[in-house]
Design an enzyme around this catalytic site. Sequence first.
Site, PDB file in Angstrom:
ATOM      1  CE1 TYR A  43      -3.706  -2.336   0.018  1.00  0.00           C
ATOM      2  CE2 TYR A  43      -2.524  -3.441   1.800  1.00  0.00           C
ATOM      3  CZ  TYR A  43      -3.516  -3.439   0.836  1.00  0.00           C
ATOM      4  OH  TYR A  43      -4.320  -4.533   0.683  1.00  0.00           O
ATOM      5  CB  THR A  46       6.161   4.720  -6.882  1.00  0.00           C
ATOM      6  OG1 THR A  46       5.840   3.709  -7.821  1.00  0.00           O
ATOM      7  CG2 THR A  46       7.584   5.192  -7.087  1.00  0.00           C
ATOM      8  CE  LYS A  56      11.984  14.094  -1.817  1.00  0.00           C
ATOM      9  NZ  LYS A  56      11.495  13.706  -3.155  1.00  0.00           N
ATOM     10  N   GLY A 188      18.021  14.902 -14.135  1.00  0.00           N
ATOM     11  CA  GLY A 188      16.647  15.340 -13.891  1.00  0.00           C
ATOM     12  C   GLY A 188      16.443  15.439 -12.388  1.00  0.00           C
ATOM     13  CE1 TYR A 189      11.246  14.030  -8.389  1.00  0.00           C
ATOM     14  CE2 TYR A 189      10.687  13.970 -10.709  1.00  0.00           C
ATOM     15  CZ  TYR A 189      10.468  13.545  -9.415  1.00  0.00           C
ATOM     16  OH  TYR A 189       9.480  12.635  -9.158  1.00  0.00           O
ATOM     17  CB  VAL A 276      17.360   8.193 -17.960  1.00  0.00           C
ATOM     18  CG1 VAL A 276      18.867   8.215 -17.805  1.00  0.00           C
ATOM     19  CG2 VAL A 276      16.849   6.765 -18.101  1.00  0.00           C
ATOM     20  CG  ASP A 318       3.444   8.469 -11.914  1.00  0.00           C
ATOM     21  OD1 ASP A 318       3.036   9.610 -11.587  1.00  0.00           O
ATOM     22  OD2 ASP A 318       4.454   7.948 -11.420  1.00  0.00           O
ATOM     23  CG  HIS A 450      10.385  40.045  10.684  1.00  0.00           C
ATOM     24  ND1 HIS A 450      11.137  40.050   9.525  1.00  0.00           N
ATOM     25  CD2 HIS A 450      11.209  40.448  11.685  1.00  0.00           C
ATOM     26  CE1 HIS A 450      12.369  40.463   9.808  1.00  0.00           C
ATOM     27  NE2 HIS A 450      12.444  40.709  11.112  1.00  0.00           N
TER      28      HIS A 450
END
Length: 474
Positions: A43, A46, A56, A188-189, A276, A318, A450
């Site tokens: 579950y 990807t 991450k 790429g990323y 790639v 995707d 700030h």
Amino acid sequence: MVVGDIATGTDVLVIGAGPGGYVAAIRAAQLDLDVTLVEKETYGGTCLNHGCIPSKAFVTASSIAHDAREGEAMGIHADPAVDMKGMRSWKDDVVDQLTGGVEKLCKANGVNLVEGRAEFADANKVRVAHGGEGQGSESIEFEHAVVSTGSRPVQIPNFEFDGEHVLSSRDALALETLPESLVVVGAGYIGMELGTVFAKLGTDVTVVEMLDGALPGYEDDVARIVRKRAESLGIDFHFGEAAQGWEPAGEGITVRTEDADGEVSEFGAEKVLVAVGRTPVTDTLDLEAAGVETDERGFVPTDDRARTNVEHVYAVGDVAGEPMLAHKAMKEGHVAAEHIAGEPAALDHQSIPAAVFTDPEIGTVGLTEAEAEEEGFEPVVGTMPLRASGRALTLDDTDGFVRLVADGPSGFVLGAQIVAPEASELVAEVGLAIEMGATLEDVAATVHTHPTLSEAVMEAAANAQGHAIHTLNR
Ligand SMILES: Cc1cc2nc3c(=O)[nH]c(=O)nc-3n(C[C@H](O)[C@H](O)[C@H](O)COP(=O)(O)OP(=O)(O)OC[C@H]3O[C@@H](n4cnc5c(N)ncnc54)[C@H](O)[C@@H]3O)c2cc1C
């Protein structure tokens, strides 16, 4: 023993429990539909298992190691050791919590979970094979189906993934020991994120890219800052070179590249990571049996309700094409479920953000200045360099900027390109501004805390109107 072919029925059949599929399943169940979700592996797809979340987790861990090493100027003296097994086990814990959470949420919402690999038998039926020998199969009839089978890494000739020398992103995120050296094919990323992670952990990283720059698709000034920072981490870039093959060399390998003039170069390393691009998983589903068409790249074309050419079959995430990002998959899953339930739902691709978790991060949403011009707007642009941000200075992280693009005559915010720490978070404010139809004045007049990085978004809006305080107006 083969356990026969049991036939069941469902209102909505969802194939694949990644972010597209589980969101579609849960939302459809919330709308009182009978939902069956089929997953062949784990579950979360990807994203949770081999993509967004584990990468991450590694970005965070590697940054802690790197920042501790770099703290001298702030009076911090440390020499952290990287225990790859420990790091992996922490990452696995994070992943397990999330994947377990998805399973629990599905069950709590009344989604029927079926483990196995689904394949269409016809336009209203799938066959599900339950894994190993003797596990049997079942047929499930459906009123509506949502195809959310995701994507897999692209293989290039002569670089078959073996998990030992030639790694996919999935293999790289499962390593138990830190490679001393790594060739990354593709800037790429995914290549840039993982290249940065390994460089920060202490691996000697070489990036080989066929095109002439990193992060294709991003504007030059955006990509340049990230590439320069990567170089300062020791990453060695080779642009305009295509990876041709590899061979074992001692304990490691040698990767061979060739440029446009036919000049060959060789790079020695412990391993090579091939990143790639990704290709949709539509070739193992027998979509033809359902009459669902794919394009020449294997993606399933959909309309703004996520419907395929077969009205009661939807495709999300995707498999439905670019951008191949988890939040786009989730949104499409949501829309598909609501449309199936008869709710008014449609996709709005106008403000889908994208983030790259390099150092610094990139966050983009909406239009660039050039795109705004192409679309017939009269764009105005406002910029806030991070070196003028108090918070960026206290973070010792001043490479980058916030750039807002707006329509001159109306002031409507159209887009942003942000290169900054936490750009992935900062970009959300601009996404909301676009979605709400906010103007530059709205953003500039909003009081921001700030000292924060988000003040830079406010200052960029003021800069576009010629009245920024903390930077010179152009
Ligand atoms: C290293 C890496 C980092 C990434 N980082 C980010 C990021 O930071 N942010 C972001 O937005 N995106 C990121 N992505 C992309 C993101 O993971 C995908 O866009 C997202 O997972 C797509 O979701 P999906 O539901 O379409 O498919 P997937 O998540 O791929 O899920 C598809 C599921 O379908 C199952 N399946 C396939 N075929 C069948 C079948 N026949 N029967 C049953 N089940 C089947 C698969 O086992 C899988 O679980 C990253 C990807 C990678 C590889």
